[in-house]
Design an enzyme around this catalytic site. Structure first.
Site, PDB file in Angstrom:
ATOM      1  N   GLU A  18      38.653  37.848  50.369  1.00 23.32           N
ATOM      2  CA  GLU A  18      39.457  37.811  49.867  1.00 23.32           C
ATOM      3  C   GLU A  18      39.792  39.634  50.071  1.00 23.32           C
ATOM      4  O   GLU A  18      39.393  40.367  50.165  1.00 23.32           O
ATOM      5  CB  GLU A  18      39.999  37.844  48.461  1.00 23.32           C
ATOM      6  CG  GLU A  18      40.371  36.869  48.228  1.00 23.32           C
ATOM      7  CD  GLU A  18      41.802  36.389  47.944  1.00 23.32           C
ATOM      8  OE1 GLU A  18      42.357  37.389  48.755  1.00 23.32           O
ATOM      9  OE2 GLU A  18      42.564  35.550  47.797  1.00 23.32           O
ATOM     10  N   ARG A 101      39.376  36.873  34.807  1.00 17.41           N
ATOM     11  CA  ARG A 101      38.871  38.044  35.151  1.00 17.41           C
ATOM     12  C   ARG A 101      40.523  38.463  35.952  1.00 17.41           C
ATOM     13  O   ARG A 101      41.091  37.490  36.352  1.00 17.41           O
ATOM     14  CB  ARG A 101      38.011  37.662  36.814  1.00 17.41           C
ATOM     15  CG  ARG A 101      38.257  36.233  37.310  1.00 17.41           C
ATOM     16  CD  ARG A 101      37.186  35.869  38.247  1.00 17.41           C
ATOM     17  NE  ARG A 101      37.681  34.882  39.124  1.00 17.41           N
ATOM     18  CZ  ARG A 101      38.792  35.021  40.493  1.00 17.41           C
ATOM     19  NH1 ARG A 101      39.183  36.173  40.741  1.00 17.41           N
ATOM     20  NH2 ARG A 101      38.670  34.317  40.791  1.00 17.41           N
ATOM     21  N   ASN A 103      42.453  38.569  40.029  1.00 18.37           N
ATOM     22  CA  ASN A 103      42.876  38.372  41.232  1.00 18.37           C
ATOM     23  C   ASN A 103      42.948  39.021  42.004  1.00 18.37           C
ATOM     24  O   ASN A 103      42.383  40.291  42.171  1.00 18.37           O
ATOM     25  CB  ASN A 103      43.210  37.276  41.377  1.00 18.37           C
ATOM     26  CG  ASN A 103      42.433  35.396  42.144  1.00 18.37           C
ATOM     27  OD1 ASN A 103      41.708  36.391  42.815  1.00 18.37           O
ATOM     28  ND2 ASN A 103      43.901  35.253  42.448  1.00 18.37           N
ATOM     29  N   GLU A 121      37.453  29.864  37.140  1.00 22.86           N
ATOM     30  CA  GLU A 121      37.559  28.465  37.819  1.00 22.86           C
ATOM     31  C   GLU A 121      37.001  27.794  37.048  1.00 22.86           C
ATOM     32  O   GLU A 121      35.378  28.559  37.437  1.00 22.86           O
ATOM     33  CB  GLU A 121      37.937  28.576  39.132  1.00 22.86           C
ATOM     34  CG  GLU A 121      39.685  29.002  39.086  1.00 22.86           C
ATOM     35  CD  GLU A 121      39.363  29.448  41.111  1.00 22.86           C
ATOM     36  OE1 GLU A 121      40.195  29.126  41.484  1.00 22.86           O
ATOM     37  OE2 GLU A 121      38.631  30.053  41.611  1.00 22.86           O
ATOM     38  N   ASN A 154      48.363  35.823  42.427  1.00 23.38           N
ATOM     39  CA  ASN A 154      47.845  35.971  43.303  1.00 23.38           C
ATOM     40  C   ASN A 154      48.389  37.456  44.712  1.00 23.38           C
ATOM     41  O   ASN A 154      49.097  38.837  44.053  1.00 23.38           O
ATOM     42  CB  ASN A 154      48.159  34.592  44.611  1.00 23.38           C
ATOM     43  CG  ASN A 154      46.598  34.434  44.548  1.00 23.38           C
ATOM     44  OD1 ASN A 154      45.940  35.199  45.281  1.00 23.38           O
ATOM     45  ND2 ASN A 154      45.954  33.643  44.849  1.00 23.38           N
ATOM     46  N   ASP A 204      48.390  31.504  48.630  1.00 22.06           N
ATOM     47  CA  ASP A 204      46.928  32.834  48.145  1.00 22.06           C
ATOM     48  C   ASP A 204      47.516  33.768  48.659  1.00 22.06           C
ATOM     49  O   ASP A 204      48.367  34.334  47.534  1.00 22.06           O
ATOM     50  CB  ASP A 204      45.840  32.195  49.041  1.00 22.06           C
ATOM     51  CG  ASP A 204      44.602  32.763  48.173  1.00 22.06           C
ATOM     52  OD1 ASP A 204      44.613  34.079  47.562  1.00 22.06           O
ATOM     53  OD2 ASP A 204      43.724  32.404  48.001  1.00 22.06           O
TER      54      ASP A 204
END
Length: 299
Positions: A18, A101, A103, A121, A154, A204
């Site tokens: 990511e 948390r 992202n 998740e 995101n 995303d």
């Protein structure tokens, strides 16, 4: 139209790559592997990968004007000294939500570090809803909270004139826009600029190109799409040989190359056989458009 080429350039089988960001000074690509709790720096000249291990899921990394980097680790905004691999906490959020948390995160044109949170998740894209919020870390290390009730905070970026903030809350299946005040960091007037089509799956990570168009990585959709935020139309689709495309950024000497991260977590044995490059880093060339250099955190 130039011929588009998609190639796998780094085979490391990350669980969930990511937050790719290009560092011009070192001709390197920075990115994270969230569940593996590592920040990676791939030197594209020497082809060497350096890693810094941290103590919690690390969801984004960004450049810092003072040198080194900043990162979102667990629910902390942190500074990272790459040379001695030390991490210094700048601020904490969501202290009342132990299952949360950070992202995705990115630095705005004024040097603030924007990042949002989500519940941890239980499986990819399966989580307790509406637990996240969007924040920014100002250069003085103060934190501003913009809104809550977020599912999966995101992709994010800013228009070329710095007057619009683009944002994705993945489970809304939309790309949203806000009016943006560069001086104060305030956002207002939220609206939808694009609704995902069924086969595009989950929006995303996101980045903007030098023509002001948005590129969105489609998780479970195996593609990046180019959108015109003014018309709400999709302009282009580039498919990749992996399903779980997570984020994208422009890089290379003139920002004409696109780098795409992806995940392998959530794939079963058959999926991994079918997608041997899941979790690797891809480069797309021949897009015929360039990106812009990333901004650096000013604190």
């Amino acid at each position: 139209m130039s011929s588009i080429k998609v190639e796998c350039v780094l085979r490391e089988n990350y669980r969930c790559g990511e937050s790719p960001v290009w560092e011009e000074a070192s001709q390197s690509l920075l990115f994270v592997d969230i569940p593996s709790k590592i920040i990676c720096r791939w030197d594209t000249v020497s082809n060497q990968v350096q890693r810094v291990a941290v103590d919690a899921p690390v969801s984004s990394v960004a450049l810092r004007q003072l040198g080194g980097y900043v990162a979102t680790i667990g629910t902390k905004f942190c500074a990272l000294n790459w040379e001695n691999q030390s991490v210094f906490v700048l601020a904490m959020v969501d202290e009342d939500k132990k299952n949360n948390r950070f992202n995705d995160g990115k630095v705005d044109p004024a040097g603030r570090y924007f990042a949002g949170t989500m519940a941890e998740e239980t499986a990819p894209a399966v989580l307790e809803r509406h637990q996240g919020s969007l924040y920014s870390l100002f250069p003085d290390h103060s934190v501003k909270k913009y809104f809550d009730q977020v599912d999966i905070s995101n992709g994010l970026d800013w228009s070329l004139d710095h007057k619009i903030f683009y944002y994705i809350d993945s489970l809304s299946y939309t790309v949203d826009a806000f009016d943006y005040d560069l001086q104060t960091g305030q956002i207002s007037n939220r609206r939808i600029v694009y609704k995902m089509e069924k086969d595009e799956q989950i929006p995303d990570g996101m980045c903007i190109d030098a023509e002001g168009k948005l590129w969105v990585a489609c998780y479970n959709g195996g593609r990046v799409i180019r959108l015109d935020p003014e018309t709400g139309k999709r302009l282009q689709t580039v498919k990749l040989p992996v399903d779980k495309t997570t984020s994208c950024c422009f890089g290379g000497k003139d920002y004409s190359e696109m780098y795409v991260t992806c995940a392998r977590d959530g794939l079963n044995a058959e999926g991994l056989l079918r997608q041997p490059d899941a979790g690797n880093i891809f480069k797309i060339t021949g897009l015929g458009v360039k990106g812009i250099a990333p901004y650096s955190y000013a604190g």
